[in-house]
Design a protein around this motif. Structure first.
Motif, PDB file in Angstrom:
ATOM      1  N   UNK A 101       0.839  -1.207   0.000  1.00  0.00           N
ATOM      2  CA  UNK A 101       0.000   0.000   0.000  1.00  0.00           C
ATOM      3  C   UNK A 101       0.871   1.253   0.000  1.00  0.00           C
ATOM      4  N   UNK A 102       1.955   1.238   0.786  1.00  0.00           N
ATOM      5  CA  UNK A 102       2.900   2.353   0.835  1.00  0.00           C
ATOM      6  C   UNK A 102       3.490   2.608  -0.554  1.00  0.00           C
ATOM      7  N   UNK A 103       3.957   1.547  -1.212  1.00  0.00           N
ATOM      8  CA  UNK A 103       4.544   1.668  -2.538  1.00  0.00           C
ATOM      9  C   UNK A 103       3.529   2.238  -3.530  1.00  0.00           C
ATOM     10  N   UNK A 148       0.231  12.607   6.504  1.00  0.00           N
ATOM     11  CA  UNK A 148       0.640  11.269   6.086  1.00  0.00           C
ATOM     12  C   UNK A 148       1.983  10.982   6.752  1.00  0.00           C
ATOM     13  N   UNK A 149       2.106   9.777   7.296  1.00  0.00           N
ATOM     14  CA  UNK A 149       3.323   9.393   8.018  1.00  0.00           C
ATOM     15  C   UNK A 149       3.774   8.014   7.580  1.00  0.00           C
ATOM     16  N   UNK A 150       5.085   7.848   7.474  1.00  0.00           N
ATOM     17  CA  UNK A 150       5.613   6.535   7.130  1.00  0.00           C
ATOM     18  C   UNK A 150       7.069   6.598   6.716  1.00  0.00           C
ATOM     19  N   UNK A 151       7.605   5.479   6.228  1.00  0.00           N
ATOM     20  CA  UNK A 151       8.993   5.454   5.767  1.00  0.00           C
ATOM     21  C   UNK A 151       9.206   6.415   4.600  1.00  0.00           C
ATOM     22  N   UNK A 152      10.424   6.865   4.471  1.00  0.00           N
ATOM     23  CA  UNK A 152      10.789   7.779   3.404  1.00  0.00           C
ATOM     24  C   UNK A 152      11.452   6.993   2.278  1.00  0.00           C
ATOM     25  N   UNK A 153      11.142   7.385   1.063  1.00  0.00           N
ATOM     26  CA  UNK A 153      11.856   6.829  -0.084  1.00  0.00           C
ATOM     27  C   UNK A 153      13.080   7.715  -0.300  1.00  0.00           C
ATOM     28  N   UNK A 187      15.247   5.814  -6.506  1.00  0.00           N
ATOM     29  CA  UNK A 187      15.701   5.250  -7.787  1.00  0.00           C
ATOM     30  C   UNK A 187      15.021   3.920  -8.073  1.00  0.00           C
ATOM     31  N   UNK A 188      14.867   3.097  -7.040  1.00  0.00           N
ATOM     32  CA  UNK A 188      14.170   1.815  -7.227  1.00  0.00           C
ATOM     33  C   UNK A 188      12.709   2.051  -7.617  1.00  0.00           C
ATOM     34  N   UNK A 189      12.065   3.034  -6.973  1.00  0.00           N
ATOM     35  CA  UNK A 189      10.663   3.340  -7.302  1.00  0.00           C
ATOM     36  C   UNK A 189      10.569   3.825  -8.749  1.00  0.00           C
TER      37      UNK A 189
END
Length: 155
Positions: A73-75, A92-97, A103-105
């Motif tokens: 869902x995050x991705x 919105x809160x969560x891990x940072x890209x 680059x992977x995204x």
């Protein structure tokens, strides 16, 4: 809870700024609970920056979206936001890209790697955190505490 915002300037009054590029959770004011991460943001151009600190008081009348960890869902949410699709959340809160994950995204968006390959690459990255504020009501949950200089040589 204390939150941090790394910047090239002192930010007593946070703003939501529209930028040339879409960020992980779309346009907003971004903070983190990790001071070292915010110091990296402040000094990312190799020049003096500022670690701005805020007292954060949640307002549960606002619309929150929280990702506890990187997930499917995050991705999907980041792909939509970085593609320019707005959302209706205040916070919105969560891990940072970070740069590597970004680059992977981008490779995933461009069809250069599969979703499975993205997850295989992403699992080796250090923990990150971001919380983004997308409305004036969301910004009202922050109270400026102070700033300290980050000299650009910090890692």
């Amino acid at each position: 809870m204390i939150l941090y915002h790394g910047s090239r300037e002192i930010v007593k009054y946070p703003e939501i700024r529209k930028a040339q590029y879409h960020k992980d959770f779309y346009f907003g004011f971004y903070c983190t609970k990790l001071p070292n991460q915010a110091k990296r943001w402040a000094s990312r151009y190799g020049i003096k920056g500022y670690l701005n600190s805020y007292e954060y008081t949640p307002n549960y009348e606002l619309k929150y979206l929280i990702f506890e960890e990187m997930s499917e869902e995050w991705l999907d949410f980041i792909v939509e936001c970085r593609s320019g699709k707005p959302h209706t959340y205040d916070i919105v809160e969560g891990p940072m890209a970070d740069d590597t994950i970004y680059n992977y995204i981008q490779n995933y968006i461009d069809g250069k790697i599969s979703r499975a390959a993205f997850w295989e690459l992403a699992k080796f990255n250090h923990p990150t955190h971001q919380i983004s504020f997308h409305t004036i009501s969301a910004l009202d949950t922050l109270k400026y505490i102070g700033s300290e200089v980050v000299d650009g040589s910090e890692k």
